[in-house]
Enzyme design. Structure first.
Site, PDB file in Angstrom:
ATOM      1  N   GLY A 112     -41.276  76.001 -46.337  1.00 56.82           N
ATOM      2  CA  GLY A 112     -40.821  74.701 -45.831  1.00 56.82           C
ATOM      3  C   GLY A 112     -41.906  73.633 -45.880  1.00 56.82           C
ATOM      4  N   ASP A 122     -33.948  63.792 -63.613  1.00 51.90           N
ATOM      5  CA  ASP A 122     -33.208  62.786 -62.840  1.00 51.90           C
ATOM      6  C   ASP A 122     -33.999  62.256 -61.642  1.00 51.90           C
ATOM      7  OD1 ASP A 122     -32.710  65.603 -62.105  1.00 51.90           O
ATOM      8  OD2 ASP A 122     -31.752  64.693 -60.354  1.00 51.90           O
ATOM      9  N   HIS A 174     -36.297  80.656 -54.960  1.00 52.72           N
ATOM     10  CA  HIS A 174     -35.482  79.925 -55.929  1.00 52.72           C
ATOM     11  C   HIS A 174     -34.141  79.592 -55.320  1.00 52.72           C
ATOM     12  CE1 HIS A 174     -36.436  84.046 -57.177  1.00 52.72           C
ATOM     13  NE2 HIS A 174     -35.145  84.257 -57.015  1.00 52.72           N
ATOM     14  N   LYS A 178     -32.996  78.188 -61.966  1.00 49.02           N
ATOM     15  CA  LYS A 178     -31.790  77.608 -62.560  1.00 49.02           C
ATOM     16  C   LYS A 178     -31.691  77.975 -64.051  1.00 49.02           C
ATOM     17  CE  LYS A 178     -29.653  73.482 -64.161  1.00 49.02           C
ATOM     18  NZ  LYS A 178     -29.362  72.066 -64.126  1.00 49.02           N
ATOM     19  N   LYS A 229     -37.436  77.479 -62.432  1.00 50.36           N
ATOM     20  CA  LYS A 229     -37.189  78.648 -63.295  1.00 50.36           C
ATOM     21  C   LYS A 229     -35.875  79.326 -62.938  1.00 50.36           C
ATOM     22  CE  LYS A 229     -41.091  80.354 -61.841  1.00 50.36           C
ATOM     23  NZ  LYS A 229     -41.649  79.190 -61.136  1.00 50.36           N
ATOM     24  N   ASP A 288     -42.563  76.444 -58.760  1.00 49.78           N
ATOM     25  CA  ASP A 288     -41.480  75.543 -58.342  1.00 49.78           C
ATOM     26  C   ASP A 288     -41.021  74.619 -59.468  1.00 49.78           C
ATOM     27  OD1 ASP A 288     -41.782  76.574 -55.703  1.00 49.78           O
ATOM     28  OD2 ASP A 288     -43.504  75.239 -55.452  1.00 49.78           O
TER      29      ASP A 288
END
Ligand code: IMP
Length: 424
Positions: free
Chosen positions: A302, A333, A41, A18, A16, A13
């Site tokens: 989930g 961010d 993804h 993106k 990768k 997670d």
């Protein structure tokens, strides 16, 4: 002419999908080398979100081949569903090829994954229950009746292999786990309707991979992450394949000297799903903040992900295990609002300082992270597109990560969209 491996440097997670998606814009083929529908993804294109579990994110670039190589395992139901969902959104999937040698996840592998997890009780691994362990177990135990993609091309062969597999599986399901036996008809009737959709994609992919290697740019995409590797991860809390960069060679047939570049993907903090050691885990408000700001919930299951500060010890180790040539830092961010950011630069285990993960990974349960603190930047990064625009504190944090990984920075992701990437 060139081959790039994308590998997760943590516990999966890392984002990768993106980075692969960005590389796929100029690649001639994107090849997934291990794992199955346990991955998840999310890629965002023109504000449209795509969630994929099995098919590599490269599928969105129709001019590039999108290959599932022989090291992957394929759930035909998941494959059919993803192809149909993509087609509904205008993605043709004509560029998708799956190796004839990839092994097939059958409904009873998924059932067994769940039964095994239940039976483990408190010691459960926390698998995705997608049948990953039982399918790779059949593959490595060399059962003659193991089903590969090539077997899906012939109805009567498929039915007889299902029958042969069930002869053994039903004994385990019924007598070891007290479950209901599965009938050949039920399994065949579930798989048969997927065949028309997936058969056109079953191919001998080695020639395609070789051709692209000679003439173009090949991107080899790993799923999961370094510390979920069967050999180098936190065993037994790992997956059943090889996410490390070496797995790219095993899973695709590309030799090690043909790899030019290994980009290790590092999330700016750490997350983990499922059980197992996690030295920098935060069970407090800071962990909650990372989870909600980073929307850290599993794409496949989930489940809320466990969150913690960046683990520089794990990163240093991952960089070595993968021979990383550069790092891509993702989700920077998410740390925008933090006043102070911590990075673990070493562990203390039984009074001794460790700068790399000990090979005996059981020792990780006794590791106390030694943290370095850095000031936060407390302003949004998501609109920034070059290093010059970044606040000094953010730039220093990024530089510290690169020093720990002992390699260059390829890029920094500051939001989910392709454009929200600061390239270096
Ligand atoms: P399995 O791969 O479903 O057998 O699960 C084994 C372990 O790997 C569990 O801890 C899972 O949560 C973890 N895992 C599997 N796939 C992923 C992934 O794509 N991201 C993060 N963790 C994963």
């Amino acid at each position: 002419m060139s081959a790039t491996v994308i590998v997760g440097a943590q516990w999966g997670d890392e984002g990768k999908g993106k980075i692969t998606d960005i590389l796929a814009e100029t690649a001639d083929a994107v090849v997934r080398y291990q794992g199955g529908s346990n991955a998840g993804h999310t890629v965002v294109v023109d504000g449209d979100e795509f969630k994929l579990h099995l098919i590599p994110s490269g599928i969105l670039h129709e001019e590039a081949l999108c290959i599932m190589a022989s090291g992957t395992i394929i759930d035909p139901i998941c494959m059919r569903d993803e192809i149909e969902a993509l087609r509904e959104r205008g993605v043709s999937c004509n560029n998708l090829r799956v190796s004839v040698n990839a092994h097939v996840i059958m409904p009873y592998h998924r059932l067994l994954d769940g039964l095994q997890e239940e039976a483990r009780g408190h010691d459960s691994i926390g698998t995705t229950r997608r049948g990953i362990g039982p399918t790779y177990t059949d593959k490595t135990s060399r059962m003659p009746e193991s089903i590969r993609m090539v077997d899906l091309l012939d109805d009567s062969r498929l039915r007889s292999l299902i029958e042969a597999q069930l002869a053994e599986k039903n004994v385990i399901i019924e007598h070891l786990y007290g479950g209901e036996p599965v009938t050949v008809d039920a399994v065949f009737d579930e798989i048969a309707p997927t065949l028309d959709v997936i058969r056109p994609h079953i191919a001998d992919v080695r020639d395609d991979i070789r051709r692209v290697l000679e003439e173009g740019h090949l991107v080899l995409e790993g799923a999961q992450g370094t510390f979920l590797d069967l050999d180098y991860g936190t065993y037994p809390f790992v997956t059943s394949s090889h996410p490390v960069a070496g797995g790219a060679c095993l899973g695709t047939g590309v030799g090690p000297t043909e790899i030019d570049e290994v980009i290790a993907i590092v999330k700016a903090y750490t997350t983990r799903v499922g059980a197992g050691s996690f030295p920098t885990e935060l069970n407090d408000e800071a962990g909650e903040r990372l989870r909600s700001r980073g929307y850290e919930f599993g794409t496949t299951t989930g489940r809320p992900r466990r969150c913690g500060w960046l683990d520089g010890v794990a990163l240093r180790t991952a960089s070595e295990l993968n021979s990383a040539t550069s790092i891509a830092i993702t989700k920077l961010d998410v740390l925008d609002a933090e006043e102070t950011i911590k990075i673990a630069v070493a562990y203390e285990i039984n009074g001794k300082r460790y700068e790399r993960m000990p090979e005996n990974l059981d020792m990780l349960d006794h590791a106390t992270p030694i943290y370095e603190e850095m000031p936060g930047w407390q302003q949004p990064l998501s609109e920034m597109s070059s290093p010059d625009e970044m606040p000094t504190e953010a730039w220093e944090y990024v530089q510290r990560i690169a020093t720990l990984a002992e390699c260059d920075i390829w890029g920094i992701s500051v939001g989910p969209a392709r454009a929200q990437t600061i390239m270096l």
